[in-house]
Write an enzyme that holds these catalytic residues in place. Sequence first.
Site, PDB file in Angstrom:
ATOM      1  N   ARG A  61      -4.982  -2.605   8.929  1.00 42.89           N
ATOM      2  CA  ARG A  61      -5.425  -3.976   8.640  1.00 42.89           C
ATOM      3  C   ARG A  61      -5.581  -4.827   9.901  1.00 42.89           C
ATOM      4  NH1 ARG A  61      -3.680  -6.155   3.508  1.00 42.89           N
ATOM      5  NH2 ARG A  61      -1.993  -4.658   3.705  1.00 42.89           N
ATOM      6  N   ASP A 115       5.137  -4.829   6.239  1.00 42.29           N
ATOM      7  CA  ASP A 115       5.602  -6.177   6.605  1.00 42.29           C
ATOM      8  C   ASP A 115       5.649  -7.124   5.404  1.00 42.29           C
ATOM      9  OD1 ASP A 115       2.787  -6.192   6.583  1.00 42.29           O
ATOM     10  OD2 ASP A 115       2.709  -7.915   7.923  1.00 42.29           O
ATOM     11  N   ARG A 149       1.048  -4.894  -5.184  1.00 43.35           N
ATOM     12  CA  ARG A 149       1.108  -6.099  -4.353  1.00 43.35           C
ATOM     13  C   ARG A 149       1.338  -7.227  -5.348  1.00 43.35           C
ATOM     14  NH1 ARG A 149      -0.502  -4.247   0.591  1.00 43.35           N
ATOM     15  NH2 ARG A 149      -2.201  -2.738   0.681  1.00 43.35           N
ATOM     16  N   THR A 189       4.326   2.601   5.540  1.00 51.14           N
ATOM     17  CA  THR A 189       2.947   2.099   5.653  1.00 51.14           C
ATOM     18  C   THR A 189       2.185   2.999   6.608  1.00 51.14           C
ATOM     19  OG1 THR A 189       1.536   0.349   6.570  1.00 51.14           O
ATOM     20  CG2 THR A 189       3.801   0.375   7.342  1.00 51.14           C
ATOM     21  N   ASP A 224      -0.072   2.090   8.490  1.00 50.29           N
ATOM     22  CA  ASP A 224      -0.581   1.315   9.632  1.00 50.29           C
ATOM     23  C   ASP A 224       0.233   1.462  10.923  1.00 50.29           C
ATOM     24  OD1 ASP A 224      -2.463   0.448   7.868  1.00 50.29           O
ATOM     25  OD2 ASP A 224      -1.807  -1.645   7.806  1.00 50.29           O
ATOM     26  N   ASP A 249       2.490  -0.506  11.999  1.00 50.36           N
ATOM     27  CA  ASP A 249       2.411  -1.822  12.635  1.00 50.36           C
ATOM     28  C   ASP A 249       3.731  -2.581  12.604  1.00 50.36           C
ATOM     29  OD1 ASP A 249       2.427  -2.152   9.907  1.00 50.36           O
ATOM     30  OD2 ASP A 249       0.812  -3.622   9.848  1.00 50.36           O
ATOM     31  N   GLY A 251       0.835  -1.214   0.000  1.00 52.94           N
ATOM     32  CA  GLY A 251       0.000   0.000   0.000  1.00 52.94           C
ATOM     33  C   GLY A 251       0.860   1.251   0.000  1.00 52.94           C
TER      34      GLY A 251
HETATM   35  O1  F6P Z   1      -1.380  -1.742   4.861  1.00 55.58           O
HETATM   36  C1  F6P Z   1      -1.886  -0.523   4.473  1.00 55.58           C
HETATM   37  C2  F6P Z   1      -3.354  -0.604   4.179  1.00 55.58           C
HETATM   38  O2  F6P Z   1      -3.796   0.679   3.824  1.00 55.58           O
HETATM   39  C3  F6P Z   1      -4.213  -1.176   5.296  1.00 55.58           C
HETATM   40  O3  F6P Z   1      -4.493  -0.237   6.296  1.00 55.58           O
HETATM   41  C4  F6P Z   1      -5.423  -1.653   4.531  1.00 55.58           C
HETATM   42  O4  F6P Z   1      -6.076  -2.693   5.207  1.00 55.58           O
HETATM   43  C5  F6P Z   1      -4.838  -2.144   3.251  1.00 55.58           C
HETATM   44  O5  F6P Z   1      -3.611  -1.462   3.082  1.00 55.58           O
HETATM   45  C6  F6P Z   1      -5.713  -1.931   2.043  1.00 55.58           C
HETATM   46  O6  F6P Z   1      -5.082  -2.465   0.932  1.00 55.58           O
HETATM   47  P1  F6P Z   1      -5.525  -2.241  -0.587  1.00 55.58           P
HETATM   48  O7  F6P Z   1      -5.068  -0.905  -0.999  1.00 55.58           O
HETATM   49  O8  F6P Z   1      -4.831  -3.328  -1.332  1.00 55.58           O
HETATM   50  O9  F6P Z   1      -7.022  -2.333  -0.607  1.00 55.58           O
END
Ligand code: F6P
Length: 329
Positions: free
Chosen positions: A178, A109, A78, A132, A134, A136, A10
């Site tokens: 997440r 991560d 991703r 990120t 998050d 985390d 992300g």
């Molecule tokens: O890890 C970052 C994040 O924004 C999380 O907070 C969220 O759950 C996820 O990515 C969403 O991912 P995507 O952009 O693939 O929907």
Amino acid sequence: MRIAVLCSGGDAPGMNACVRAIVRAGISAGHEVIGIRRGYSGLLREEFFLNEQGEPRMSLRSVSDIGRRGGTILHTSRCEEFYSEAGQKRAAEILRKNKIDALIPIGGDGTFHGAVALAKHWDGQIIGCPGTIDNDLLGTDYTIGFATAVHTAVDAVDKLRDTADAHERMFLVEVMGRHSGYIALYTAIAASAEIACIPETPTDVSEIIRQLHELKSRGKTSVMMIAAEGDERGGAAALQKALCENGCPFETRVLALGHLQRGGSPVPQDRILAARLGDFAVRSILAGKTGCMAGERQGELVLVPFEETYAAHKPVPQDLVRLLETLAS
Ligand code: F6P
């Protein structure tokens, strides 16, 4: 040396400031910086950033004026294929073929799991930067993008407070994270919300109902509740349903902020963190280090083995959980 940089997973506000620092630090130390586009997917397809001359390397001008921009000029992805050993071996082969000596992945991560897997097949150096929203990752107090995401969420909650107050309603605002309650907890404190539902603390619907009745009896006419998307009760919509079924004393509305939190110009705190960590990642590579994330703990720059950054759940500060309870009265 040929130092490559990529963004993966992300996007996070501040990734551009980090790329800029890596490019400027690398070039000013006399090295070449190669930008890999679209994360590990782009690496597998040999997608390199072209400079103003059309050459596959970054120049000082490639990163002009990007520090204030959200997203990432390198793009991100991703990558399913990178989960397989075949994908990792092919990536290693591509890095060797392009004579890349070191790689700086910016991400979370998943990105660092990828870096550890890649290191089994490639003997170049890898130093990661934590990018990120998050927050985390263990080993760094904050990740690049977290402060901006909280800023954006607080701005949204402040606006919702106006309409909540006008209509004497309760809003349930879902924020990202997440598996983490960091964004929710920080947003709740900063926006003076009454309740935060986060994965790190049990979410007990009857206890929330009791608290809401108490708030109402003390004269509260509107309530803000922040729910982490990763809360064990399943986010704001599920919580609204559960509260309504159990006699919620307020009229409720739900808003999921979603990807809004990932965009926008990074706040100065993220720009500075990104600049420090990008520069430190380059200096760490030049000092011969590998297999680590560049982080910041209590103002000090630190190197933390990738495996330690995701070895356990990063706990939210307990004093902030207590503070929220104290302030919500
Ligand atoms: O890890 C970052 C994040 O924004 C999380 O907070 C969220 O759950 C996820 O990515 C969403 O991912 P995507 O952009 O693939 O929907």
